[in-house]
Design an enzyme around this catalytic site. Structure first.
Site, PDB file in Angstrom:
ATOM      1  N   SER A 675       0.831  -1.196   0.000  1.00 38.02           N
ATOM      2  CA  SER A 675       0.000   0.000   0.000  1.00 38.02           C
ATOM      3  C   SER A 675       0.874   1.257   0.000  1.00 38.02           C
ATOM      4  CB  SER A 675      -0.969  -0.034   1.186  1.00 38.02           C
ATOM      5  OG  SER A 675      -1.966   0.945   1.065  1.00 38.02           O
ATOM      6  N   ASP A 748      -8.872  -4.619  -6.100  1.00 41.32           N
ATOM      7  CA  ASP A 748      -8.493  -3.757  -4.976  1.00 41.32           C
ATOM      8  C   ASP A 748      -9.639  -2.811  -4.625  1.00 41.32           C
ATOM      9  OD1 ASP A 748      -7.282  -1.929  -3.200  1.00 41.32           O
ATOM     10  OD2 ASP A 748      -5.342  -2.199  -4.150  1.00 41.32           O
ATOM     11  N   HIS A 782      -7.532  -5.424  -1.591  1.00 44.74           N
ATOM     12  CA  HIS A 782      -6.318  -4.734  -1.149  1.00 44.74           C
ATOM     13  C   HIS A 782      -5.452  -5.651  -0.284  1.00 44.74           C
ATOM     14  CE1 HIS A 782      -3.880  -1.211  -0.663  1.00 44.74           C
ATOM     15  NE2 HIS A 782      -3.939  -1.264   0.652  1.00 44.74           N
TER      16      HIS A 782
END
Length: 810
Positions: A675, A748, A782
Site C-alpha cells: 500500500s 483492490d 487490497h
C-alpha cells in the site's frame, strides 16, 4: 496445502533467456506457483483462536479460526456497488471472515466445553452475548444465505432460530433485547426477484454540478448507472423483526434500506437509520442521504430525529465534516436519551471559531427541544459515559495531531468543562492510555472509576520499547499512578479488569519465543498469576531466530528504530553479512521529538500473517522490519514538502546501521512494502540507488489520480502541484534503474490504490527500459485472501529476491 506446479523446462529456458537479455516479455500464463517448502509450512501453520470475555470476566469464549480461504471461495460472485461488496447469493458481505467453532471456558475452574449442534464446516459470524450472558447469538453463513442461530451457555448446545433470511449487507444484522429476544434485520420478504440487467441502456449517464466547489477524495466501487442503483436498493431492502428464543417472529416497522439499528439502554426504543434517494455516483453509501428515527419497540410510535442530506459537498481537510446532526447515539448511563454533535463552522476547518462543535441531548419521547450539553474548540470525537454527573468529552484536531479530554457534568451542562488531558496523540511516550470500561445496571459499557480516578491502560511507550501498564488517572489533579506494569523479558497487556479497585485483571502475555496466552493476575493476593490458555507455538521452525529492537540516527540527528531478525545461530563475525529484506511504511509527524520515539517491543512474539516479510528468515536473509520512515513537518510546515529527501535519508541511515553491524551486505539489500509502503518503495527506487531490488504490493504511483488528497496529505493537487508531481513515482519512471516487482489485487477496494495505478506505472517503467514485473491477482482485494494467491505472491517475491538480491551478480 502444498502447491507444487511444474513449469515445462523448455518454457523456463526461454523465460530465463528473456530475463538474461532484458527484453520485455508478454503475458505469462503459468498457473499458480508456490514458494519454498519452509515458507509453505509457515503459511499453513495452525491459526491461533480468538478470545472474548464476558462482562464479568468469568467466562471465556474461545473461537476457532480456519486457515486461508480457497481461490474458489474468493472467486464467488461479487457485487461492488455503493462502496460495499456484496455476495448476492448470501445477501451478506463478500469477503467476511468467520469462525469454525466455539468453546466456552470457565475462568475459575478452567473447564472447557465445545458448543455442540453446529453443522460440519460451519462459518460463524457476528457473535453477540445476550444481556444476561446466558445465550450467544450468531450468524451461520450458508451457500444460499445467512441464518440466525442461538447457543445456550448452560447446555452448551446451539440451534437455528431462522432460515437463511438475515440481511447482512450493511451494518449490524442482529442485536439482543433485554427480554432475551432478538432484533433482527431480515431480508424484506416482499422485495421480489433481483433486478435483471437491461440489454439496452435506458438513458445516458449524466452528472451535473451547479458551480459550487465539491471536492471529493477517490473511492472504489461507486454506483455507475441506473442498474447499479436498482441493485443497491434491492440488496439494502430490509425488514426489522423481533424474534424470541423459540423462533416466533414479529415484524417491526416498515421495510426500508436500513443502514443501522441501535437499541436504547432500557430496551424501549430502537434508533434506526434508513438510507433514501437520491443516491450518488461520487461518494459511497455511508454518505447517501438517510433519515434517523426513534421507533418504540412495540411499534406504536415513530419519531423523526433528523433528515440527513446527501453528503457530496464537503470542505477540504481531514478535520472537515458535515453540517447538521452527526454521530447520533444513545447515552449509555440513562434509560433513553439521545446525543449528537453539530458543527458550528459549517464543517470547514479553515474557519476560525471559538465553539467549533456543540453537543446536544434529547430525552425520550423525543418530542421536546434539544438541550445543549457541551462545546468543543477542536472537532468532537465522542463521549465516554459514567453517570449523570460524570462523563468524558473527547476532541481531536488532525492538522496539529492534538487531542483534548475533558470532564463534563451531564446533569449540569452549564457547568464549565474541566480539561484534564491536552496532548499530541502521536506522542506514545506520554500517552496516559485509554479508559477501562465496565458495565452498569443497564448492561451498558461505562467508565470504570473510583471517585475522580479513572482506570487507564496504556501501551507504555519508552526509549526501550513499549511496556504496557495499568494505572489510575485523577481527573481533578491530573496525577497518574501506575498500579501495574509489564516486566521484561515479556510483553504483557491488561485486556480485562475484573474488580472496581484494579486489583484483579486478565492479561495477554507473550515473549519473543512464547506464543501469546491469557493469565489471571491478582496484585493484592499473594498468589502467582494463573495461566488461562495454553495455545501452542504455531511456528516451531522459527524457534531460536534472533530479534533485536535497534535504534540509530538519521543524518539530521533524528533518532530512528527498526526490528532486525536474523536466522537462529547466526553470528556476523563468523558467518559474514547476509542479504537483507527491508520492510517499511512511511508515517507523517508534526514534531521531531515525537517522530524519534521508539515504537514496538523486542519482547513481542513473532507473529506471522500473509503479508509479513519474516518468511524469508527461513531462506537465509536478515529482515529489517518496521523500519521507521518518519516524514516530519514542524509547525506550519507540511511533512510532504520534505517527503523525498527525508525518505532517502531514512533509508540511508537504516542501511548504514545494518551494514556497520556486519549483518547486512550493502550490495544485497531489497526494500519492500504494501500500500503506502509500495508507494514508498517506488519512490526510493526513483530517487536513490541504495537497493538491489524493490517489491511493491498494491500501491499508488500517480498522485494526480487522487487529486483531492491522499494518505495524510490534506492539500489538493491544485493547491500543491509540485508536491503531487514530486511524490509520484510515475512522474519519475525514467529514473528507475533498480529491478522492481509490482503485485496488485485485481479487485483492490482501497481508496486511492486502484489497480490501474500499477498497470500504468508498469507501462511507464517498461517504456523507459526498466527491469520490472507486474503480477495481477484475480479476484483479490487490497489484502489478499485466497491461499493460492498468497502462495503465488510469496513465490513471486522469493524468485525476485533470489535472482536480484541473494544471487546478485552471479
Amino acid at each position: 496445502m502444498n502447491l507444487n506446479f511444474q513449469t515445462p523446462k523448455r518454457y523456463m529456458c526461454l523465460l530465463g533467456l528473456a530475463f538474461l537479455f532484458g527484453s520485455a516479455t508478454a503475458q505469462e500464463n503459468t498457473g499458480y506457483k508456490a514458494p519454498p517448502q519452509a515458507i509453505q509450512e509457515l503459511v499453513n501453520a495452525p491459526v491461533t483462536p480468538s478470545v472474548y470475555f464476558s462482562k464479568k470476566g468469568d467466562i471465556m469464549l474461545i473461537l476457532e479460526r480456519p486457515g486461508y480461504k480457497s481461490l474458489k471461495e474468493v472467486s464467488q460472485p461479487e457485487l461492488r456497488i455503493g462502496g460495499i461488496r456484496i455476495n448476492p447469493k448470501t445477501n451478506g458481505p463478500s469477503r467476511s471472515s468467520s469462525y469454525s467453532g466455539i468453546k466456552v471456558k470457565e475462568v475459575k475452574s478452567g473447564e472447557e466445553t465445545a458448543i455442540t449442534g453446529l453443522p460440519e464446516d460451519a462459518k460463524i459470524s457476528g457473535i453477540s452475548w445476550s444481556d444476561d450472558e446466558q445465550y450467544l447469538a450468531f450468524g451461520l453463513v450458508g451457500d444460499e444465505g445467512i441464518s440466525l442461530w442461538v447457543a445456550n451457555l448452560a447446555t452448551k448446545t446451539a440451534k437455528p432460530l431462522t432460515d437463511e433470511i438475515i440481511n447482512d449487507v450493511y451494518g449490524t444484522a442482529f442485536t439482543w433485547l433485554p427480554d432475551n429476544s432478538l432484533l433482527v434485520k431480515a431480508i424484506n420478504p416482499s422485495r421480489g426477484e433481483m433486478p435483471e440487467k437491461p440489454s439496452v441502456p435506458s438513458s445516458p449517464i449524466i452528472q451535473a454540478t451547479s458551480g459550487n466547489a465539491a471536492p471529493s477524495r477517490t473511492y472504489q466501487d461507486l454506483l455507475e448507472n441506473e442498474y447499479d442503483e436498482q441493485l443497491f436498493a434491492y440488496f439494502m431492502d430490509a425488514q426489522l423483526m423481533v424474534i424470541d428464543l423459540e423462533g416466533n417472529t414479529k415484524p417491526l416497522g416498515d421495510p426500508a434500506m436500513i443502514k443501522s439499528m441501535d437499541v436504547s439502554p432500557d430496551g424501549q426504543y430502537v434508533l434506526v437509520e434508513a438510507i433514501k434517494r437520491p443516491f450518488s455516483y461520487l461518494v459511497p453509501a455511508y454518505r447517501f442521504p438517510y433519515d434517523v428515527e426513534a421507533w418504540s419497540i412495540d411499534g406504536s410510535e415513530t419519531v423523526t430525529i433528523a433528515e440527513i442530506p446527501l453528503d457530496e459537498v464537503r470542505p477540504t481537510g481531514f478535520d472537515a465534516t458535515v453540517t447538521g446532526p452527526r454521530s447520533i447515539s444513545w447515552r449509555r448511563d440513562v434509560p433513553a436519551t439521545l446525543y449528537w454533535a453539530e458543527a458550528q463552522d459549517g464543517g470547514d476547518p479553515k474557519v476560525e471559531i471559538e465553539e467549533r462543535d456543540i453537543v446536544y441531548t434529547l430525552d425520550a419521547p423525543f418530542t421536546g427541544e434539544k438541550q445543549k450539553l457541551a462545546t468543543t474548540s477542536l472537532r468532537y470525537a465522542g463521549i465516554q459515559w459514567s453517570d449523570e454527573a460524570f462523563a468524558v468529552l473527547n476532541e481531536r484536531w488532525f492538522d496539529t495531531r492534538q487531542e483534548k479530554r475533558s470532564l463534563i457534568n451531564p446533569s449540569q451542562p452549564e457547568q464549565e468543562k474541566k480539561t484534564f488531558i491536552e496532548r499530541s496523540y502521536s506522542d506514545i511516550y506520554n500517552d496516559p492510555g485509554d479508559p477501562v470500561m465496565t458495565t452498569n445496571d443497564l448492561g451498558e459499557y461505562v467508565l470504570l472509576r473510583k471517585g475522580d480516578q479513572l482506570f487507564m491502560t496504556s501501551e507504555g511507550g519508552s526509549p526501550e520499547g513499549s511496556m504496557p501498564f495499568l494505572s489510575t488517572f485523577d481527573v481533578s489533579s491530573g496525577e497518574q499512578e501506575i498500579i501495574w506494569r509489564c516486566q521484561a523479558p515479556y510483553y504483557e497487556e491488561v485486556v480485562k479488569v475484573l474488580d472496581d479497585k484494579g486489583n484483579s485483571f486478565i492479561t495477554r502475555k507473550q515473549s519473543t519465543d512464547i506464543q501469546p496466552n491469557y493469565w489471571l493476575v491478582n496484585t493484592k493476593k499473594r498468589i502467582a498469576p494463573i495461566q488461562l490458555t495454553h495455545f501452542e507455538d504455531p511456528y516451531p521452525s522459527l524457534r531460536g531466530i534472533q530479534k533485536e529492537l535497534v535504534t540509530y540516527t538519521r543524518n539530521d540527528g533524528l533518532n530512528l528504530s527498526a526490528t532486525i531478525y536474523t536466522p537462529a545461530g547466526y553470528d556476523p563475525a563468523a558467518d559474514g553479512p547476509l542479504p537483507v529484506l527491508m520492510w517499511a511504511y512511511p508515517r507523517e509527524y508534526k514534531s521531531k521529538e515525537v517522530a524519534a520515539q521508539v515504537r514496538g517491543s523486542k519482547y513481542e512474539f513473532t507473529r506471522l500473517y500473509w503479508g509479513t516479510p519474516l518468511y524469508w528468515i527461513t531462506q537465509g536473509y536478515a529482515i529489517m522490519d518496521r523500519t521507521e520512515m518518519p516524514i516530519v513537518g514542524e509547525g506550519n510546515q507540511e511533512p510532504n514538502d520534505f517527503f523525498i529527501e527525508q525518505l532517502v535519508a531514512n533509508a540511508e541511515a537504516a542501511i548504514d546501521y545494518i551494514v556497520d553491524r556486519g549483518i547486512g551486505d550493502r550490495d544485497r539489500i531489497a526494500v519492500g512494502g504494501h500500500s503506502y509502503g509500495a508507494f514508498m518503495t517506488a519512490n526510493l527506487l526513483s530517487h536513490s540507488d541504495l537497493f538491489a531490488a524493490g517489491i511493491a504490493r498494491s500501491g499508488a504511483y500517480n498522485r494526480t489520480l487522487t487529486p483531492f488528497g491522499f494518505q495524510y496529505e490534506q492539500r489538493t493537487y491544485w493547491e500543491a502541484p509540485d508536491v503531487y508531481f514530486n511524490m509520484s513515482p510515475f512522474m519519475h519512471a525514467n529514473k528507475v534503474k533498480t529491478p522492481i516487482l509490482l503485485i496488485h489485487g485485481e479487485a483492490d477496494n482501497n481508496s486511492g490504490t486502484f489497480p490501474i495505478q500499477s498497470e500504468r506505472y508498469y507501462n511507464a517503467l517498461k517504456g523507459h527500459g526498466a527491469t520490472a514485473r507486474l503480477v495481477f491477482l484475480p479476484n483479490e482485494s487490497h489484502g489478499y485472501a485466497a491461499e493460492e494467491s498468497i502462495m503465488h505472491t510469496l513465490y513471486e517475491m522469493n524468485e525476485w529476491l533470489e535472482k536480484w538480491v541473494k544471487n546478485k551478480g552471479k
